[in-house]
Motif scaffolding. Structure first.
Motif, short mmCIF file in Angstrom:
data_model
loop_
_atom_site.label_atom_id
_atom_site.label_comp_id
_atom_site.label_asym_id
_atom_site.label_seq_id
_atom_site.Cartn_x
_atom_site.Cartn_y
_atom_site.Cartn_z
N GLY A 113 4.31 -0.04 -8.06
CA GLY A 113 3.26 -0.64 -7.25
C GLY A 113 3.19 -2.13 -7.50
N PRO A 114 2.48 -2.88 -6.66
CA PRO A 114 2.39 -4.34 -6.84
C PRO A 114 1.64 -4.69 -8.13
CG PRO A 114 0.87 -3.59 -5.14
CD PRO A 114 1.71 -2.41 -5.49
N GLN A 115 2.03 -5.80 -8.73
CA GLN A 115 1.35 -6.28 -9.94
C GLN A 115 0.33 -7.34 -9.54
OE1 GLN A 115 3.76 -8.60 -12.68
NE2 GLN A 115 2.69 -7.75 -14.46
N GLY B 47 0.78 -1.23 0.00
CA GLY B 47 0.00 0.00 0.00
C GLY B 47 0.81 1.27 0.00
N PHE B 48 2.04 1.24 0.54
CA PHE B 48 2.79 2.47 0.76
C PHE B 48 4.18 2.50 0.12
CE2 PHE B 48 -0.34 2.42 4.17
CZ PHE B 48 -0.77 3.74 4.20
N ASN B 49 4.51 1.50 -0.70
CA ASN B 49 5.85 1.52 -1.31
C ASN B 49 6.06 2.80 -2.12
OD1 ASN B 49 8.39 0.04 -2.22
ND2 ASN B 49 7.45 0.50 -4.18
N SER B 50 5.11 3.15 -2.95
CA SER B 50 5.24 4.37 -3.76
C SER B 50 5.32 5.61 -2.88
CB SER B 50 4.07 4.50 -4.73
OG SER B 50 4.08 3.44 -5.67
N GLN C 32 10.13 -5.66 -10.47
CA GLN C 32 10.64 -4.33 -10.10
C GLN C 32 10.05 -3.87 -8.77
OE1 GLN C 32 13.07 -2.93 -11.47
NE2 GLN C 32 13.17 -3.42 -13.64
N PHE C 33 8.75 -4.13 -8.58
CA PHE C 33 8.14 -3.77 -7.29
C PHE C 33 8.77 -4.56 -6.15
CE2 PHE C 33 5.06 -5.26 -4.08
CZ PHE C 33 4.88 -4.08 -3.39
N GLY C 34 8.93 -5.87 -6.34
CA GLY C 34 9.52 -6.70 -5.29
C GLY C 34 10.93 -6.26 -4.95
N TRP C 35 11.71 -5.93 -5.97
CA TRP C 35 13.08 -5.47 -5.72
C TRP C 35 13.08 -4.15 -4.96
CZ3 TRP C 35 16.27 -1.39 -6.22
CH2 TRP C 35 17.64 -1.60 -6.06
#
Length: 610
Positions: free
Chosen positions: A335-337, A63-66, A399-402
């Motif tokens: 963001g998550p895929q 929810g908050f990575n970005s 890319q999101f996971g990394w």
């Protein structure tokens, strides 16, 4: 036109007698209740604590990575604008006539002491090597891991994690605290930084909550730092003594075991408490001087025996590359895929096997060969083109996971650490201009971090590139990479002496970090008062030890990495304080704008502070 004077009537109720004399009872009790509750939970049900923390951490990242990525980019650009504008950059943090508290030499020396700590000892070799094998360019499949072509992108992200962004996080907190403390004679505590927005509300429960968030973030940030440092300390002790009882010998490479970690923690924290009660003049001062001398010896060892020319060439090219990519590094968030998004990106041939393909295609730590070899059944019989297209379809997920597992972890760590470092930077910067503070505390320490990363890390990479190390450094645990690099670089009695010196250096860095963390926590709880009784230093030293110890055990119970629970707790605890820091920027912009109006109208105070 006259401008209303700023709110400076900050009142933090402190006990006048008893055990908590001089402390805010509300902040102290609430902070301790949260930490003791975490300790009891991790002690009674370590597996449950590790699982819940991990699950909550992943939900926060989704929810908050970005938010984490973009707000840190905002911090950096906010500070650059504040420094560049004449009306804000030239403002002095202090009353006219007060002067600078420290000379430029002393100021820079203390600042470098804050920058060269446990994190650099652990990651000066581990970070460049890790990113050489895995970074967004490698994840995208544009270059092969651990290749000459991957070197540029490895250092681009190394510099991002330890460069201007990292120090901007510290300086947002430090500048906010210093500005109000030295222009408005307000206490050096977290709630002070929000008074331009909330005024008298900071005297009540809202102010207590803000300070508690600062204390919790500090505890968890310091805990992660000490956790990594303890692990490297045990690796060093094993390199010197060969005592296997400290280590877990079941994996591909020895790693510190639970018994070794707890034993090391008790030793380090005992020394930290002794240092804290001995006073800054005796404890931190002498250890800081020792740290500087030993750090220079280690650095010159790598200069003389390592790959210095390779390192300096890498430094120059990496710095240019970092600056050219600064904007994309600041705001390039993922963001998550979702499963539906992955399925929609597949070819018609691969779409029926979406569930079987998704896990491997979105695994940030895998490779195409690993993805292909991990497939079973009919999915494994898909054509080469279909498999390549499926792997490409999972790139946004990779890319999101990394980013969530690497960059966001660092941003959360630096944010959790920012009350500690920010308050230290504020303490030593009375009388500096805002521009001088920002440039001096963002650019100068970052350049020193870059030098460590290229001289130590560049040597490790060069040893692997030329084939001398034969994969030994890459195969070692993160906290053991420094010692393995030294073993590949030098030998004999000199190696033994440098290894012992590194262990002593790690120990002194750990002691000063824990010592200073204890002091910062007590400073916040005493409303900015730096004179703290020894009994409170001992209590918080014991609580800090318990938090680290129980979370290390909880992390070990859930898997192979004992740092897992500590990292998860830290990312969770850093999120609320990240929001506080965003408000700090808004408050500081308002305060500086209003002070500019007051200065023009003659309403700004001109008397020197007493």
């Amino acid at each position: 036109m006259s401008v209303k004077p700023p709110f400076t009537d900050l009142e933090i109720n402190r006990s006048t007698q008893g055990f908590y004399e001089g402390h805010s009872l509300e902040i102290a009790l609430l902070s301790k209740a949260i930490m003791i509750g975490l300790v009891i939970w991790a002690l009674v049900s370590p597996a449950n604590a590790n699982g819940v923390l991990g699950s909550l951490n992943w939900q926060i990242l989704e929810g908050f990575n970005s938010f984490y990525i973009i707000i840190v980019g905002f911090f950096a650009f906010f500070l650059f604008v504040v420094a560049a504008l004449p009306q804000t950059g030239k403002r002095v943090m202090g009353r006219p006539g007060a002067g600078k508290e420290f000379s430029n030499f002393s100021w820079f020396s203390m600042m470098f002491g804050a920058g060269l700590g446990v994190g650099l000892m652990v990651f000066a070799t581990a970070e460049p090597l890790g990113l050489w094998g895995s970074n967004p360019i490698v994840v995208a499949g544009d270059v092969a891991p651990n290749s000459q072509e991957a070197l540029q992108s490895a250092y681009r992200y190394t510099f991002a994690h330890y460069g201007f962004h990292a120090w901007a996080i510290y300086v947002v907190t430090g500048l906010s605290l210093a500005y109000y403390a030295y222009t408005r004679d307000m206490p050096l505590t977290i709630r002070t930084a929000l008074t331009p927005l909330f005024g008298g509300l900071m005297n009540g429960i809202l102010g207590h909550i803000v300070d508690v968030l600062g204390v919790v973030a500090t505890i968890l940030g310091v805990s992660v730092t000490i956790g990594f440092g303890i692990s490297q300390f045990i690796d060093g002790m094993y390199a010197i003594t060969g005592m296997e009882w400290m280590m877990n010998m079941t994996g591909d490479a020895p790693t510190p075991g639970t018994v070794g970690l707890i034993a090391g923690l008790i030793v380090i924290m005992s020394l930290s408490i002794i240092s804290a009660v001995s006073g800054v003049g005796r404890g931190v001062k002498y250890l800081s001087n020792l740290n500087l001398v030993l750090s220079l010896i280690l650095l010159f060892t790598f200069v003389l025996f390592g790959s210095f020319l390779f390192a300096m060439t890498t430094y120059a090219t990496a710095l240019v590359d970092y600056i050219l990519n600064f904007v994309s590094l600041s705001f390039g968030a993922y963001g998550p895929q979702s499963p539906d998004q992955f399925t929609a990106a597949l070819s018609a041939e691969a779409a029926p096997f979406a569930d079987a393909l998704r896990a491997g295609a979105t695994n940030a730590w895998g490779s195409f060969d690993g993805f292909r070899s991990g497939l079973e059944g009919e999915a494994a019989n898909l054509s080469e083109d279909a498999l390549k297209a499926a792997y490409a379809a999972g790139e946004p997920g990779r890319q999101f996971g990394w980013q969530a597992g690497w960059t966001t972890f660092y941003w959360a760590w630096w944010i959790a650490f920012s009350p500690f470092v920010g308050l230290f930077l504020a303490r030593i910067s009375r009388g500096r201009t805002v521009r001088e503070f920002i440039i001096g505390c963002v650019v100068a320490p970052a350049l020193v971090c870059f030098a460590w990363m290229t001289i130590l890390g560049g040597t490790a990479i060069d040893l692997e590139l030329t084939g001398g190390a034969e994969g030994a450094i890459i195969g070692a645990s993160n906290t053991a990479k420094l010692f393995v690099t030294l073993g590949e670089m030098i030998s004999g009695g000199f190696l033994s002496a440098i290894t012992i010196m590194c262990v002593v250096l790690i120990m002194t860095f750990l002691v000063t970090s824990a010592d200073s963390g204890i002091l910062v926590m007590n400073t916040i709880m005493s409303g900015g008062d730096q004179e703290v009784g020894n009994k409170h230093k001992i209590v918080w030293g014991v609580i800090l030890t318990a938090v680290i110890g129980t979370l290390l055990v909880a992390g070990k119970s859930g898997g192979a990495d004992p740092m897992e629970a500590l990292r998860n707790a830290m990312i969770i605890g850093a999120l609320p304080f990240t929001m506080v820091m965003g408000l700090m920027c808004i408050a500081l912009a308002k305060a500086m704008y209003r002070d500019g109006l007051r200065s023009k109208s003659g309403d700004l105070a001109t008397e020197p502070a007493e």
